[in-house]
Design a protein around this motif. Sequence first.
Motif, PDB file in Angstrom:
ATOM      1  N   ALA A  66       0.870  -1.257   0.020  1.00 24.50           N
ATOM      2  CA  ALA A  66       0.006  -0.047  -0.037  1.00 24.50           C
ATOM      3  C   ALA A  66       0.979   1.278  -0.054  1.00 24.50           C
ATOM      4  O   ALA A  66       0.519   2.301  -0.750  1.00 24.50           O
ATOM      5  N   PHE A  67       1.959   1.296   0.933  1.00 26.86           N
ATOM      6  CA  PHE A  67       2.881   2.397   0.841  1.00 26.86           C
ATOM      7  C   PHE A  67       3.547   2.559  -0.442  1.00 26.86           C
ATOM      8  O   PHE A  67       3.692   3.656  -0.981  1.00 26.86           O
ATOM      9  N   ALA A  68       3.917   1.632  -1.115  1.00 28.88           N
ATOM     10  CA  ALA A  68       4.656   1.539  -2.549  1.00 28.88           C
ATOM     11  C   ALA A  68       3.832   2.478  -3.614  1.00 28.88           C
ATOM     12  O   ALA A  68       4.166   3.046  -4.335  1.00 28.88           O
ATOM     13  N   ALA A  69       2.403   1.931  -3.459  1.00 31.60           N
ATOM     14  CA  ALA A  69       1.489   2.585  -4.333  1.00 31.60           C
ATOM     15  C   ALA A  69       1.246   4.193  -4.035  1.00 31.60           C
ATOM     16  O   ALA A  69       1.224   4.768  -5.170  1.00 31.60           O
ATOM     17  N   LYS A  70       1.153   4.336  -2.829  1.00 34.55           N
ATOM     18  CA  LYS A  70       1.115   5.797  -2.461  1.00 34.55           C
ATOM     19  C   LYS A  70       2.456   6.525  -2.786  1.00 34.55           C
ATOM     20  O   LYS A  70       2.333   7.789  -3.261  1.00 34.55           O
ATOM     21  N   GLU A  71       3.612   5.903  -2.692  1.00 36.53           N
ATOM     22  CA  GLU A  71       4.667   6.555  -3.144  1.00 36.53           C
ATOM     23  C   GLU A  71       5.084   6.533  -4.696  1.00 36.53           C
ATOM     24  O   GLU A  71       6.266   7.129  -4.982  1.00 36.53           O
ATOM     25  N   LYS A  72       4.316   5.895  -5.317  1.00 39.16           N
ATOM     26  CA  LYS A  72       4.560   5.676  -6.963  1.00 39.16           C
ATOM     27  C   LYS A  72       5.854   4.899  -6.734  1.00 39.16           C
ATOM     28  O   LYS A  72       6.522   5.278  -8.006  1.00 39.16           O
ATOM     29  N   LEU A  73       5.961   3.701  -6.197  1.00 38.21           N
ATOM     30  CA  LEU A  73       7.210   2.979  -6.366  1.00 38.21           C
ATOM     31  C   LEU A  73       6.904   1.864  -7.103  1.00 38.21           C
ATOM     32  O   LEU A  73       5.861   1.368  -7.126  1.00 38.21           O
ATOM     33  N   MET A  74       7.715   1.402  -8.076  1.00 40.30           N
ATOM     34  CA  MET A  74       7.392   0.331  -9.257  1.00 40.30           C
ATOM     35  C   MET A  74       7.340  -1.128  -8.392  1.00 40.30           C
ATOM     36  O   MET A  74       6.744  -2.116  -8.831  1.00 40.30           O
ATOM     37  N   SER A  75       7.996  -1.169  -7.302  1.00 45.94           N
ATOM     38  CA  SER A  75       7.763  -2.369  -6.489  1.00 45.94           C
ATOM     39  C   SER A  75       7.986  -1.728  -4.869  1.00 45.94           C
ATOM     40  O   SER A  75       9.029  -1.104  -4.635  1.00 45.94           O
ATOM     41  N   TYR A 103       2.586   3.093   8.421  1.00 49.34           N
ATOM     42  CA  TYR A 103       2.158   1.766   9.074  1.00 49.34           C
ATOM     43  C   TYR A 103       1.228   1.988  10.405  1.00 49.34           C
ATOM     44  O   TYR A 103       0.535   1.247  10.573  1.00 49.34           O
ATOM     45  N   ALA A 104       1.761   2.954  11.191  1.00 47.21           N
ATOM     46  CA  ALA A 104       0.877   3.215  12.368  1.00 47.21           C
ATOM     47  C   ALA A 104      -0.668   3.406  11.900  1.00 47.21           C
ATOM     48  O   ALA A 104      -1.479   3.298  12.591  1.00 47.21           O
ATOM     49  N   GLU A 105      -0.678   4.431  10.820  1.00 45.60           N
ATOM     50  CA  GLU A 105      -1.962   5.035  10.561  1.00 45.60           C
ATOM     51  C   GLU A 105      -2.735   3.549   9.903  1.00 45.60           C
ATOM     52  O   GLU A 105      -4.383   3.598  10.034  1.00 45.60           O
ATOM     53  N   GLY A 137      -6.752   2.646   9.078  1.00 39.19           N
ATOM     54  CA  GLY A 137      -6.770   2.252   7.765  1.00 39.19           C
ATOM     55  C   GLY A 137      -7.130   0.744   7.629  1.00 39.19           C
ATOM     56  O   GLY A 137      -7.871   0.315   8.428  1.00 39.19           O
ATOM     57  N   PRO A 138      -6.835  -0.002   6.602  1.00 39.77           N
ATOM     58  CA  PRO A 138      -7.365  -1.354   6.067  1.00 39.77           C
ATOM     59  C   PRO A 138      -7.127  -2.320   7.412  1.00 39.77           C
ATOM     60  O   PRO A 138      -7.568  -3.417   7.326  1.00 39.77           O
TER      61      PRO A 138
END
Length: 389
Positions: free
Chosen positions: A238-247, A264-266, A271-272
């Motif tokens: 989820a974090f990688a998607a938010k930061e627009k990382l390819m992986s 992670y804390a949130e 969150g989910p």
Amino acid sequence: MRRMPRSFAAFLLSASLTVSLQGQQMNPFTTLMQKADAHAAAHHAVKPALSPNDATILNGAVPVAELQRSGIKVVPWTTNDPEKIRAMIRVGADQGYAIDGLISDRPDILQRVLAEERAVSPANAARLKNFNVSGHRGGRGLRPENTLPAFEAGLDSLIDTIETDTGVTTDHVSLIWHDQFLNPQSCRRADGQPYTLENRVYIRDISMPDAQATFICDKLHFGADQKNDLALSPVAVAFAAKEKLMSPYVPTYAEQLFRFADFYAEYYKTGPGKTHPEAKARAAAAARVHFNLETKVLPDRLPPAVAGAQDVNVPKEMFDNHTVSPQVFVDTLCGAIARHHLESRADVQSFDFRTLILVEEQFPKIPTYYLTDNPKILASEFVPAALRQ
């Protein structure tokens, strides 16, 4: 018989003690930390800590109780075997003290053994109340090291501290990695082109955006329990998607790690992950987690005690210094810590004490951890003259 004047008797006693002490060699760890402590105090810096090899704890070379009496914390590295972890936790049990924490590739095992030892008795629980559990390279025994999934695995184990390593890129970013180069043992090129030791890329020769656009560091090479299945790392995904990382397995960096801990804390607070059985504990642990950040800088010259131990199968040039200067390390890493106002939650550790001296002088609010291995090195040119025995 005429009595000796008290002042003269005191002089003789003092002289005899001086001769006696001169005939004894002070413990090298004591000498190092006394001098480091004096240097830190002279610059109004936080009291330094010692992070020794676990073997030097078990063989009694490190005087844990003596150092702790002077306010020096002792947090050894890196213990993974359950029974060895237990032995480390039991150090000082018969005298009512304990090491201040332990660094492990398997924080899950460390937490389990620690819970067992705390349950032995109320006295043991009290002795181990503030024991610090540190995930080595996040949790190298669970996920590929120094990656977002490794840090997630460590946080899943409710660690107190994320231990990791940093280099400095061409654009002066604290890229998180253990070696001077992105190691092909762990990393591959995203475009599928061959990546080997022969065409290795040194961290100082690549920018952070290029590193994240070029490499994926998801290779498995640290035991059967190390996994890279992304289903095991939902927060990193989820974090990688938010930061627009390819992986989630691209190389990361210090400031991104700070953001990841908050994310992670949130994730588990609102969150989910909020319905997860351990959501509350995970969110709380991540919100207060510490960061133990090592500067992976080599000295200009390696002493014989180090150079002589080099693996003959590894090319000599791999031990040459391909890192930036200690000052650039300090400016880059401590600058990142300061920008995020994490001086109370981030430590700088290093085998290169030049770096730690600079931290104490220029960023006195950031604690320093003196990493040690073979005590013989502490009397060598590897140690700055001001700290040498």
